[in-house]
Each structure stands twice: as structure tokens, then as C-alpha cells.
Design a protein around this motif. Sequence first.
Motif, PDB file in Angstrom:
ATOM      1  N   HIS A  41       0.956  -1.136   0.283  1.00 37.47           N
ATOM      2  CA  HIS A  41       0.386  -0.042  -0.316  1.00 37.47           C
ATOM      3  C   HIS A  41       0.610   1.168  -0.164  1.00 37.47           C
ATOM      4  N   GLN A  53      -7.139   0.328   0.766  1.00 40.58           N
ATOM      5  CA  GLN A  53      -7.014   0.156   1.792  1.00 40.58           C
ATOM      6  C   GLN A  53      -7.608   0.883   2.500  1.00 40.58           C
ATOM      7  N   VAL A  82      -3.763  -0.093  -2.654  1.00 42.24           N
ATOM      8  CA  VAL A  82      -3.394  -0.651  -2.656  1.00 42.24           C
ATOM      9  C   VAL A  82      -3.034  -1.602  -3.833  1.00 42.24           C
TER      10      VAL A  82
END
Length: 168
Positions: free
Chosen positions: A16, A79, A90
Motif C-alpha cells: 500500500h 485499504q 493498494v
Amino acid sequence: VDDASPDRRAGKAYSHRAGPAGAWEHYTPAQCATIALAVSESPRGGACPLSPHLPFEVRWGDAATSDKLARSPSTRMIQVNTRSGNTRVVREDPAVSDELAALLGGKTMTPRRAARAKTLLETSPTRPAPEPTSPASPSNDAYREKRRLELARLSKKKSLSAAETRRV
């Protein structure tokens, strides 16, 4: 997280982005396995918690939106902090180590070349372009092949000249 660990290489890996211009932070192998399993069970879209103890969930596909991100990012995966609504992009990590190993044919590279090769592979386009803007526009496959050939040529040299370092 160790990129070379057997757990990380065995399955899909995810990262991420910490902020709009932040670095990519890897998920743990256990979190990657959780995400990969959830995505395989519902490939069109969905959400899965990263842990029962954390307020984070990963959303993908059609569900990759949040209160703070109305449109899905190009990776089609985010996320979300379920308490605050804060959202991070992500991505599924490219299999860089496998591609580099195949490109080099078992040859050893200097750390500088390896870092540059990794950058070339990560920045090359992986999604097909919607429509070429002109008949002379190279396709993504042509771009990737050009970069692979350039990397293979450089891996055969013992050192790079200053001009080659700037160009590559």
C-alpha cells in the motif's frame, strides 16, 4: 518485510502507498495470503479485513471506493481505515525478482544495476493502452521488450559509462 523471503515469493504480494507521494509499504506474508484468498473467492470486487484486531480492510474491484475516495484508483484496490475512512492505494506487487532472474540468465549484477533494473521493470506499463494515439505509437509490449533488451545488453557489460548511466 523481506522481499526475498520464501513466503513472499511463494504467493502473491501486495503493498500500500503511504500517502499520495509516499513509498510502497509491503503487507506481511500472512496479510498477502488473506488478500489473495479473498480476491480469488470474489474476483469482481469485495472487501476483507486485514486482521480482527486492526481497523483496516482491503477493498478491490467494484468495491474499491470509500467516503474519501469516490473513484476507484488505477490499481482497482484500496485499504480503508474503517474508523476514520482514511484510504490508501493498494497494488499487487510485480514479480520483479523472478523477472530479473530470467533476464539475467543467472548472471550477477552490481547493486546499482540491479536497482536500476528493478526500477525499469516497476515503471514499465503493465496495463494495455486503450487506443494508440497514432499508428506509430509503440504498444506496451514493445516498450517492455525494448527495456528488457536494454537491460540484457547492460548486464553483459562490466561497467556503465556516465552517458549510459544517465540514459538508463
